[in-house]
Design a protein around this motif. Structure first.
Motif, PDB file in Angstrom:
ATOM      1  N   GLN A  85     -19.043 -64.388 -83.671  1.00 23.40           N
ATOM      2  CA  GLN A  85     -19.966 -64.844 -82.635  1.00 23.40           C
ATOM      3  C   GLN A  85     -19.260 -65.618 -81.535  1.00 23.40           C
ATOM      4  OE1 GLN A  85     -22.884 -66.935 -85.016  1.00 23.40           O
ATOM      5  NE2 GLN A  85     -24.505 -65.534 -84.367  1.00 23.40           N
ATOM      6  N   ALA A  86     -18.422 -66.547 -81.961  1.00 24.93           N
ATOM      7  CA  ALA A  86     -17.746 -67.387 -80.975  1.00 24.93           C
ATOM      8  C   ALA A  86     -16.867 -66.542 -80.058  1.00 24.93           C
ATOM      9  CB  ALA A  86     -16.908 -68.453 -81.677  1.00 24.93           C
TER      10      ALA A  86
ATOM     11  N   GLU B  47     -18.881 -64.471 -77.519  1.00 22.15           N
ATOM     12  CA  GLU B  47     -19.306 -65.214 -76.340  1.00 22.15           C
ATOM     13  C   GLU B  47     -18.267 -65.155 -75.222  1.00 22.15           C
ATOM     14  OE1 GLU B  47     -20.373 -69.077 -77.778  1.00 22.15           O
ATOM     15  OE2 GLU B  47     -22.035 -68.222 -78.958  1.00 22.15           O
ATOM     16  N   HIS B  48     -17.034 -64.880 -75.601  1.00 21.36           N
ATOM     17  CA  HIS B  48     -15.984 -64.700 -74.594  1.00 21.36           C
ATOM     18  C   HIS B  48     -15.680 -63.220 -74.401  1.00 21.36           C
ATOM     19  CE1 HIS B  48     -14.980 -69.012 -74.436  1.00 21.36           C
ATOM     20  NE2 HIS B  48     -15.340 -68.994 -75.702  1.00 21.36           N
ATOM     21  N   ASP B  49     -16.571 -62.379 -74.900  1.00 21.93           N
ATOM     22  CA  ASP B  49     -16.380 -60.934 -74.812  1.00 21.93           C
ATOM     23  C   ASP B  49     -15.066 -60.474 -75.419  1.00 21.93           C
ATOM     24  OD1 ASP B  49     -18.574 -59.453 -73.675  1.00 21.93           O
ATOM     25  OD2 ASP B  49     -18.351 -60.796 -71.960  1.00 21.93           O
TER      26      ASP B  49
ATOM     27  N   GLN C 261     -30.163 -59.974 -79.094  1.00 21.43           N
ATOM     28  CA  GLN C 261     -29.125 -60.284 -78.121  1.00 21.43           C
ATOM     29  C   GLN C 261     -27.769 -59.716 -78.556  1.00 21.43           C
ATOM     30  OE1 GLN C 261     -28.657 -64.494 -77.736  1.00 21.43           O
ATOM     31  NE2 GLN C 261     -27.058 -64.326 -76.162  1.00 21.43           N
ATOM     32  N   GLU C 262     -27.480 -59.869 -79.832  1.00 21.10           N
ATOM     33  CA  GLU C 262     -26.222 -59.325 -80.347  1.00 21.10           C
ATOM     34  C   GLU C 262     -26.198 -57.809 -80.251  1.00 21.10           C
ATOM     35  OE1 GLU C 262     -25.060 -62.702 -83.705  1.00 21.10           O
ATOM     36  OE2 GLU C 262     -26.265 -60.970 -84.266  1.00 21.10           O
TER      37      GLU C 262
ATOM     38  N   ARG D 251     -16.293 -72.213 -83.904  1.00 24.95           N
ATOM     39  CA  ARG D 251     -16.193 -72.356 -82.454  1.00 24.95           C
ATOM     40  C   ARG D 251     -14.940 -73.114 -82.047  1.00 24.95           C
ATOM     41  NH1 ARG D 251     -21.699 -73.144 -83.002  1.00 24.95           N
ATOM     42  NH2 ARG D 251     -21.462 -75.399 -82.950  1.00 24.95           N
TER      43      ARG D 251
ATOM     44  N   ARG E  37     -25.251 -56.777 -76.857  1.00 24.79           N
ATOM     45  CA  ARG E  37     -23.834 -56.965 -76.575  1.00 24.79           C
ATOM     46  C   ARG E  37     -22.973 -55.886 -77.245  1.00 24.79           C
ATOM     47  NH1 ARG E  37     -21.363 -61.898 -75.150  1.00 24.79           N
ATOM     48  NH2 ARG E  37     -22.873 -63.214 -76.208  1.00 24.79           N
TER      49      ARG E  37
END
Lengths: 346, 346
Positions: free
Chosen positions: A102-103, A106-108, B120-121, A316, B124
DNA sequence: CTGAAAGCGCTTACAG
DNA sequence: CTGAAAGCGCTTACAG
């Protein structure tokens, strides 16, 4: 509908390139690239035109082309250096894996799972990393003398470890929890509840969680003015079976035992089994506190009072530290606090 | 030792390119490339020279450059379409994840973990796949109406599902176990052992494992000439808690129950809890058979008799099917046999 | 602020 | 069997 007819090997519809976007927007491909890379040195008019063209063409950057020139892959390996059994049994791994995925998302950035449990797998993983496929590694390892960590350092690959990397504390970044403090919270809670004979089941003593949680337990016992004989301590290896066995030994040796602090939730589940089988009740006769606040704590009966490791935050922070290293910062360490979670077992 | 001094952003030592190898071997770069890609149309002398040069220079192919021209990434996404809780609790996921990672590693392909639990995931993950970063997907999903599968099909991305993909049986490849036969094995074993009142806890009825295991159980009951009233069946959702609750209802309703077939090991663990708490013994009063042969079966007390899903083989077959699709073969289905594993609970 | 151009490291027809 | 060359889709000095 037009789809698969006559398709041979894999072939997808041709995707628009930066060239198409440039044509659509009426600018050069350099300008499109600048927009893609932060929009610096681009006029508002050009910016707007390019953004519109990107939307219209459905353009999406080709990472291979980009990586070829930037020499960066923007991907990270999650390197799991654990024997099979632990990977399967330990309920913390899925939590950590999900947190890191997940973390990173968030930064693709994608997460590549690399399993390095056996010698052969280790070899393959190192070769893969040597091949330059990834920018950095998140290292999950409990072994003190893990060779992968040396190889990673030798290659100069940015690495962040989960938990204190024994022997590399100064050289590789890591995020850990304040192990001793967590153990103190657990033990103090037991003492304050009026328990007098508080035993402990530790983890492996060659691991930080093994050593430091024991130290915290002893501190707390001393602070409470309670006895802390060596006979109050048994060792496990974080498996449920080892917790059960250790508790069995404790029970056999100390009939007046009224509490136990167990260094992992999974071992605590085993400990509860042993206590119940010995005809004693939890928490009536023996109060039990675990460590981790993993899913096992909620599957336990009674629900387990435990010391929470903030897995989401740990994940994270690991990712943040890794990205910082990408930007040239020196390896750092992050120590996070634990929290006692009161449930039914103590 | 020379290492980190003055390093700014990430920078690794320059790696040898195909050009360096060509120079070393005294051939053109086309010839080196041919050697790299199977050595076809290369003279023995050139082959030897290039191989030697590769070794001497320590050359390793740059995948980004290769992918840029071949339009293939040689990487695969493991797409997990599950709500958080199931991912954490279900002991089958780590087994499957490891199996697929290993099977892929044997082909030198990395596994990208993609978690698509929330809306949301999902969005993505689909964007990521649309971006063309991967060649194919291994899809783990239990939902009947999963939107990800539609998107994948629309994109023409080769996909292999784990378990029968309801609603897409004809269009997407999958590997599954013979669910009904497994259930028959379990139930028949109970009947042969002399049990007369055999109940069942099923999985969700909108999933293949839910429906088909129930069907197999009913078949076996009929074949054994045993009663099969609807009151013998309760439904769970594969969680331990649901197994415990379902078993509680069964026990309350059917005092003469002497066996239960539970559609997952994890639910079986919950069922055993319920039985023991009701003051009955396993397997003395009530025999229990689970399904999966997951790590939970070995953590259970008593050790769980269960129906084994061959996870290693399932993983390998999934990867094999995916590679076949890469080569242009039509999506196929593989149905694997189960095996009854006798332990202590029945 | 912008375009033309070089170059990242490969593969693959093409001609020989 | 082999080499010269084009081209994959991008980024980034460079000159203006």
């Amino acid at each position: 509908v037009s789809g698969n007819a006559g398709r041979g090997a894999i072939e997808r519809r041709a995707r628009p390139t930066i060239e198409d976007v440039a044509a659509e927007a009426g600018v050069s491909r350099g300008t499109v690239s600048r927009v893609l890379n932060g929009g610096i040195n681009v006029s508002p008019a050009a910016l707007a035109a390019v953004k519109k063209a990107i939307k219209q063409t459905g353009y999406v950057v080709n990472h291979h082309a980009r990586s070829l020139v930037t020499q960066r892959s923007r991907s990270v390996a999650f390197v799991l250096c654990e024997p099979q059994e632990r990977f399967f049994e330990d309920p913390n791994f899925p939590v950590l894996l999900r947190g890191c995925t997940q973390a990173l998302a968030e930064h693709d950035m994608p997460l590549l799972l690399s399993i390095a449990g056996t010698e052969q797998e280790r070899e393959r993983v190192v070769r893969f990393i040597e091949a330059g496929h990834i920018d950095g590694a998140l290292l999950i390892s409990t072994h003190a003398g893990n060779p992968v960590i040396d190889r990673l350092r030798a290659l100069g690959v940015p690495t962040v470890a989960c938990g204190l990397p024994i022997g590399h504390e100064q050289a590789v970044a890591y995020v850990a929890v304040n192990e001793a403090e967590g153990a103190r919270q657990a033990t103090t809670h037991l003492a304050k509840a009026g328990r007098r004979r508080i035993a402990m089941v530790t983890g492996p003593m060659d691991m930080p969680g093994g050593r430091d949680r024991l130290a915290g337990y002893r501190d707390a016992l001393a602070a409470a003015g309670l006895e802390a004989g060596a006979d109050l301590v048994e060792h496990g290896d974080y498996t449920q079976a080892s917790g059960e066995a250790a508790m069995g030994r404790l029970l056999a040796r100390l009939p007046d035992l009224d509490a136990v602090f167990v260094a992992s939730d999974l071992m605590a589940v085993g400990a509860i089994d042993a206590i119940v089988r010995a005809g004693r009740s939890v928490p009536g006769d023996v109060a039990v506190v675990g460590f981790d606040d993993s899913p096992a704590a909620l599957a336990a009966r009674p629900l387990l009072t435990t010391v929470r490791q903030p897995w989401g935050r740990i994940s994270r922070e690991m990712v943040r530290l890794l990205l910082a290293e990408f930007d040239g910062q020196e390896p750092a360490a992050v120590i996070l606090p634990t929290e006692l979670v009161l449930r039914a077992s103590a």
